[in-house]
Design a protein around this motif. Structure first.
Motif, PDB file in Angstrom:
ATOM      1  N   TYR A   1       0.858  -1.041   0.103  1.00  0.00           N
ATOM      2  CA  TYR A   1      -0.166   0.350  -0.025  1.00  0.00           C
ATOM      3  C   TYR A   1       0.959   0.835  -0.243  1.00  0.00           C
ATOM      4  N   ASP A   2       1.202   2.531  -0.932  1.00  0.00           N
ATOM      5  CA  ASP A   2       1.003   3.794  -1.006  1.00  0.00           C
ATOM      6  C   ASP A   2       0.607   4.570  -0.624  1.00  0.00           C
ATOM      7  N   GLN A   3       0.866   5.103   0.731  1.00  0.00           N
ATOM      8  CA  GLN A   3      -0.037   5.864   1.503  1.00  0.00           C
ATOM      9  C   GLN A   3       0.075   7.613   0.539  1.00  0.00           C
ATOM     10  N   ASN A   4       0.952   7.430  -0.578  1.00  0.00           N
ATOM     11  CA  ASN A   4       0.866   8.534  -1.529  1.00  0.00           C
ATOM     12  C   ASN A   4      -0.075   8.773  -2.203  1.00  0.00           C
ATOM     13  N   THR A   5      -0.259   7.563  -3.361  1.00  0.00           N
ATOM     14  CA  THR A   5      -0.890   7.525  -3.787  1.00  0.00           C
ATOM     15  C   THR A   5      -2.791   6.399  -3.303  1.00  0.00           C
ATOM     16  N   ARG A   6      -2.297   6.436  -1.653  1.00  0.00           N
ATOM     17  CA  ARG A   6      -3.553   5.581  -1.972  1.00  0.00           C
ATOM     18  C   ARG A   6      -4.185   4.592  -2.665  1.00  0.00           C
ATOM     19  N   SER A   7      -3.113   3.495  -2.978  1.00  0.00           N
ATOM     20  CA  SER A   7      -3.368   2.809  -4.085  1.00  0.00           C
ATOM     21  C   SER A   7      -2.114   1.702  -3.719  1.00  0.00           C
TER      22      SER A   7
END
Length: 330
Positions: free
Chosen positions: A95-101
């Motif tokens: 999970y990438d918090q920056n892209t929320r994906s």
């Protein structure tokens, strides 16, 4: 027909030239073990996975790693352990918090050659995660299904002793292996050579990369063209059928000794492995001896003995040997 076979013979001689170079490089590191090396190459040529079984110290891992080192393709050695998770093998979603994906982080299975070292040390979840990759040549992570590169080959090793803390491979997974090769102790002469070469703290394990993936893929196309007479095809079907219905082949005494016979996948594997073995020997046609030479490695793990057979000290190898002795050779 003769002209066609002669043409295939010439094609085999041309395309199989890399085999001798591959064997020569492997033997810089491996002493003896020609039987094992040939079976590994057969698996590579026939697009089939190989399970190697033997006691510790017989160079199983070294042989597989050395073979991989001679190929110009991606290789991963995975040490299977009891605490391993499927994600350690195929990868996972991050999970990438920056892209929320979520993004896919690929695991080591995304290589051309996988050395699954001591595969029976890993739990069933990990072993089953390997099933899709081995059979379908693809991996599913979350809702994403990704194809694996070609060639893709799993060479697994397992130790027949020290069974504490091991997880025997499920029958479904064992059947995915085209060949099961048993490695035995070297001869006295070979062991003396091993001593002379290896009894040093400065051992060389360097080999040259002499084979490209394109060489393997081209060789596979030639293997597909190798001529197999209808009588040989019928012989293969008879051999496999005799593991299921031995009474039809004057082997009624084997009926109570065989719990399960070989599946149709065994028939396909035996035909392909026989063609690859013929290719290895520089021939454009399959002989009954090719089928006999490679047959034990194809069938030993697919014929399941009954408790009665075990009580009589009859292994699957004993049963397969008897079948090859009795089934009529064309």
């Amino acid at each position: 027909m003769d002209a066609g076979i002669a043409m295939i013979n010439e094609l085999v001689k041309k395309e199989s030239s890399f085999v001798s170079a591959l064997m020569l490089e492997a033997q810089k590191v491996i002493v003896g073990q020609k039987y094992l090396l040939e079976r590994l190459i057969v698996g590579l040529l026939a697009d089939g996975h190989v399970l190697v079984e033997g006691v510790p110290g017989l160079a199983k891992t070294t042989a597989v790693k050395t073979l991989a080192d001679t190929l110009q393709c991606r290789f991963q050695r995975i040490q299977f352990t009891p605490d391993m998770l499927p994600a350690d093998l195929i990868g996972t979603l991050i999970y990438d918090q920056n892209t929320r994906s979520f993004s896919v982080k690929k695991g080591p299975v995304f290589s051309n050659i996988i050395l699954a070292d001591e595969i029976n040390r890993a739990p069933a979840k990990v072993q089953s995660a390997l099933l899709e990759a081995m059979q379908e040549r693809q991996v599913t992570i979350g809702d994403s299904t990704m194809k694996l590169d070609s060639p893709f080959l799993v060479m697994a090793t397992q130790n027949p002793i020290e069974q504490e803390g091991t997880y025997p491979l499920p029958e479904a997974q064992v059947d995915r292996f085209m060949l099961k090769v048993k490695v035995t102790y070297p001869s006295k002469a070979e062991e003396l050579l091993i001593l002379k070469r290896m009894a040093s703290t400065q051992r060389s394990s360097a080999v040259n990369r002499v084979v490209t993936p394109e060489d393997i893929l081209n060789a596979r196309k030639v293997v597909d063209q190798i001529y197999m007479d209808e009588k040989i095809e019928q012989y293969i079907v008879d051999i496999v059928s005799a593991t299921r219905s031995p009474e039809n082949y004057h082997l009624a005494d084997l009926k109570p000794l065989i719990q399960y016979g070989a599946s149709p996948r065994a028939t396909i594997s035996l035909a392909l492995a026989s063609k690859a073995y013929a290719f290895l020997n520089g021939r454009g046609y399959v002989t009954p001896q090719d089928v006999k030479s490679i047959g034990m490695d194809v069938l030993r793990h697919r014929v399941v003995p009954t408790y009665e057979a075990e009580a009589e000290n009859k292994s699957s190898e004993d049963l397969v040997t008897r079948i090859f002795q009795e089934v009529k050779v064309p």
